[in-house]
Design an enzyme around this catalytic site. Sequence first.
Site, PDB file in Angstrom:
ATOM      1  NE  ARG A 170      53.803   8.064 -14.574  1.00 38.35           N
ATOM      2  CZ  ARG A 170      54.650   8.666 -14.339  1.00 38.35           C
ATOM      3  NH1 ARG A 170      55.820   8.388 -13.680  1.00 38.35           N
ATOM      4  NH2 ARG A 170      54.700   9.946 -14.997  1.00 38.35           N
ATOM      5  CB  SER A 244      47.670   8.287 -18.345  1.00 35.32           C
ATOM      6  OG  SER A 244      48.114   9.653 -18.174  1.00 35.32           O
ATOM      7  CD  GLU A 340      50.008   5.709 -15.770  1.00 31.14           C
ATOM      8  OE1 GLU A 340      50.622   6.124 -16.748  1.00 31.14           O
ATOM      9  OE2 GLU A 340      49.741   6.385 -14.891  1.00 31.14           O
TER      10      GLU A 340
HETATM   11  C1  FAD Z   1      42.672  12.890 -13.524  1.00 30.72           C
HETATM   12  C2  FAD Z   1      43.770  11.873 -13.070  1.00 30.72           C
HETATM   13  C3  FAD Z   1      44.795  12.109 -13.317  1.00 30.72           C
HETATM   14  C4  FAD Z   1      46.333  11.394 -12.966  1.00 30.72           C
HETATM   15  N1  FAD Z   1      47.381  11.831 -13.165  1.00 30.72           N
HETATM   16  C5  FAD Z   1      48.411  11.344 -12.875  1.00 30.72           C
HETATM   17  C6  FAD Z   1      49.827  11.968 -13.119  1.00 30.72           C
HETATM   18  O1  FAD Z   1      49.874  13.105 -13.405  1.00 30.72           O
HETATM   19  N2  FAD Z   1      50.686  11.166 -12.962  1.00 30.72           N
HETATM   20  C7  FAD Z   1      50.518   9.875 -12.378  1.00 30.72           C
HETATM   21  O2  FAD Z   1      51.707   9.279 -11.934  1.00 30.72           O
HETATM   22  N3  FAD Z   1      49.659   9.122 -11.827  1.00 30.72           N
HETATM   23  C8  FAD Z   1      48.286  10.013 -12.410  1.00 30.72           C
HETATM   24  N4  FAD Z   1      47.135   9.558 -12.088  1.00 30.72           N
HETATM   25  C9  FAD Z   1      46.908   8.218 -11.449  1.00 30.72           C
HETATM   26  C10 FAD Z   1      46.814   8.241  -9.911  1.00 30.72           C
HETATM   27  O3  FAD Z   1      46.472   9.482  -9.262  1.00 30.72           O
HETATM   28  C11 FAD Z   1      47.919   7.814  -9.164  1.00 30.72           C
HETATM   29  O4  FAD Z   1      48.312   6.462  -9.612  1.00 30.72           O
HETATM   30  C12 FAD Z   1      48.068   7.691  -7.645  1.00 30.72           C
HETATM   31  O5  FAD Z   1      49.430   7.203  -7.109  1.00 30.72           O
HETATM   32  C13 FAD Z   1      47.137   6.675  -7.154  1.00 30.72           C
HETATM   33  O6  FAD Z   1      46.522   6.802  -6.093  1.00 30.72           O
HETATM   34  P1  FAD Z   1      45.431   6.114  -5.147  1.00 30.72           P
HETATM   35  O7  FAD Z   1      45.571   6.167  -3.828  1.00 30.72           O
HETATM   36  O8  FAD Z   1      44.244   6.496  -5.755  1.00 30.72           O
HETATM   37  O9  FAD Z   1      45.776   4.533  -5.606  1.00 30.72           O
HETATM   38  P2  FAD Z   1      44.689   3.359  -5.775  1.00 30.72           P
HETATM   39  O10 FAD Z   1      43.963   3.663  -7.181  1.00 30.72           O
HETATM   40  O11 FAD Z   1      43.616   3.186  -4.732  1.00 30.72           O
HETATM   41  O12 FAD Z   1      45.591   2.042  -5.865  1.00 30.72           O
HETATM   42  C14 FAD Z   1      46.407   1.977  -6.854  1.00 30.72           C
HETATM   43  C15 FAD Z   1      47.247   0.755  -6.678  1.00 30.72           C
HETATM   44  O13 FAD Z   1      47.819   0.763  -5.647  1.00 30.72           O
HETATM   45  C16 FAD Z   1      47.719  -0.225  -4.508  1.00 30.72           C
HETATM   46  N5  FAD Z   1      47.710   0.653  -3.285  1.00 30.72           N
HETATM   47  C17 FAD Z   1      46.959   1.661  -2.965  1.00 30.72           C
HETATM   48  N6  FAD Z   1      47.566   2.164  -1.638  1.00 30.72           N
HETATM   49  C18 FAD Z   1      48.097   1.086  -1.221  1.00 30.72           C
HETATM   50  C19 FAD Z   1      48.900   1.001  -0.071  1.00 30.72           C
HETATM   51  N7  FAD Z   1      48.900   1.818   1.140  1.00 30.72           N
HETATM   52  N8  FAD Z   1      49.627  -0.024   0.335  1.00 30.72           N
HETATM   53  C20 FAD Z   1      49.741  -1.085  -0.828  1.00 30.72           C
HETATM   54  N9  FAD Z   1      49.075  -0.849  -2.168  1.00 30.72           N
HETATM   55  C21 FAD Z   1      48.478   0.053  -2.148  1.00 30.72           C
HETATM   56  C22 FAD Z   1      46.388  -0.733  -4.832  1.00 30.72           C
HETATM   57  O14 FAD Z   1      45.986  -1.943  -4.559  1.00 30.72           O
HETATM   58  C23 FAD Z   1      46.321  -0.666  -6.523  1.00 30.72           C
HETATM   59  O15 FAD Z   1      46.813  -1.710  -6.926  1.00 30.72           O
HETATM   60  C24 FAD Z   1      46.091  10.197 -12.403  1.00 30.72           C
HETATM   61  C25 FAD Z   1      44.781   9.920 -12.007  1.00 30.72           C
HETATM   62  C26 FAD Z   1      43.784  10.426 -12.403  1.00 30.72           C
HETATM   63  C27 FAD Z   1      42.297  10.040 -11.996  1.00 30.72           C
END
Ligand code: FAD
Length: 344
Positions: A170, A244, A340
């Site tokens: 992570r 998480s 996380e």
């Molecule tokens: C129900 C649920 C289940 C989940 N299960 C998992 C799992 O099984 N495994 C896991 O690893 N994660 C899991 N996650 C966490 C999440 O889905 C991941 O971390 C995912 O990659 C976040 O993507 P996002 O586009 O929503 O990021 P955001 O929440 O929009 O951003 C996360 C971070 O990345 C940065 N960011 C986003 N996009 C960019 C970009 N294009 N360039 C630069 N920086 C950027 C943001 O500034 C922020 O700091 C889960 C979340 C939920 C709600």
Amino acid sequence: MKNTEVCIMKIHEAVSLFPYNTFRIDAKARYFSTFSNVDELSELTTHDSRLTTLVLGGGSNILFIKDYDGLILKNEIKGIELQHEDVDSVYVKAGAGENWHQFVLYCIDHNWAGVENLSLIPGNVGAAPIQNIGAYGVELDDVFWSLEAFHLQEKKIHTFTETDCGFDYRDSIFKNRYKNEFAILSVTFRLKKKPVFHTNYGAITEELEKIGVKELSIKAVSQAVINIRNSKLPDPNTIPNAGSFFKNPEVPTDKYEELKSKLPDIIAYPLAKGTVKLAAAWMIEQCGWKGYRKGDAGCHAKQALVLVNYGHAKGNEIYDLSEEILQSVKNKFGITLEREVNII
Ligand SMILES: Cc1cc2nc3c(=O)[nH]c(=O)nc-3n(C[C@H](O)[C@H](O)[C@H](O)COP(=O)(O)OP(=O)(O)OC[C@H]3O[C@@H](n4cnc5c(N)ncnc54)[C@H](O)[C@@H]3O)c2cc1C
């Protein structure tokens, strides 16, 4: 803001972030815009460099604990493209604003193997490398080839290989050394033409049996993962959350042995590098937090690792609950959990 007069891209002021984060926190962004290509992004970042900028994806790994006094740029770069192929692999480039799960389904439809165990993870492609997303025995770095990212200050595009990204559990270079410096524009994946199945993790094998799969396929593995996730994790559309909240801590073997002698039921996974990963959910549960609720902030009743917003919780109420959990785990086990979720 300098240059907003000449900026064609529309920057909105005082925008509610409620629709843009899966915790459904009603914080405000001082400035907010979206971009769907690098020229738009470049134009949007032509402002006073003292103004902090945050690139947002699907908002599924973020907790806003206050209003954001800067510019939030939501990445909406689309497109999935087969770049080239060799005997065993295809190299597929996806825009950072593509929804992750839709990308997984696209790969499955094209018979490109490798991401099926990562089905149904919320969020967008561009955020996947940031915390090296992982689930059911597979991590993003298993299928990662390269990425392109735009440096927000230099305004130049850089290419990062797997080694450049410093992937770990992570974690990647974008969470520490290059935090908030780059906007990831696209990610290229190396996917397999012939699948190598990872079905030993979690309850995948049992689920495959339950749904009557006779012949293993990437589609079947994806479906099993989807079913398991749906049965275990709260859907953010029903109970807002960010998955998480804490990482599973890694400890040296001697620390684990010490804990195990006092707590024979401790749940742990030995790692190849000689350390041991402890199940944070088990420790949180042992401290009595599972199902706990204070106001609208809570610890989910089925999955102690997931903090939830039952309605109108403020970001700092969720954060305070996470702090209480962290302290109690520290007091009981001598282990400091790491969050996380990105706290903003
Ligand atoms: C129900 C649920 C289940 C989940 N299960 C998992 C799992 O099984 N495994 C896991 O690893 N994660 C899991 N996650 C966490 C999440 O889905 C991941 O971390 C995912 O990659 C976040 O993507 P996002 O586009 O929503 O990021 P955001 O929440 O929009 O951003 C996360 C971070 O990345 C940065 N960011 C986003 N996009 C960019 C970009 N294009 N360039 C630069 N920086 C950027 C943001 O500034 C922020 O700091 C889960 C979340 C939920 C709600």
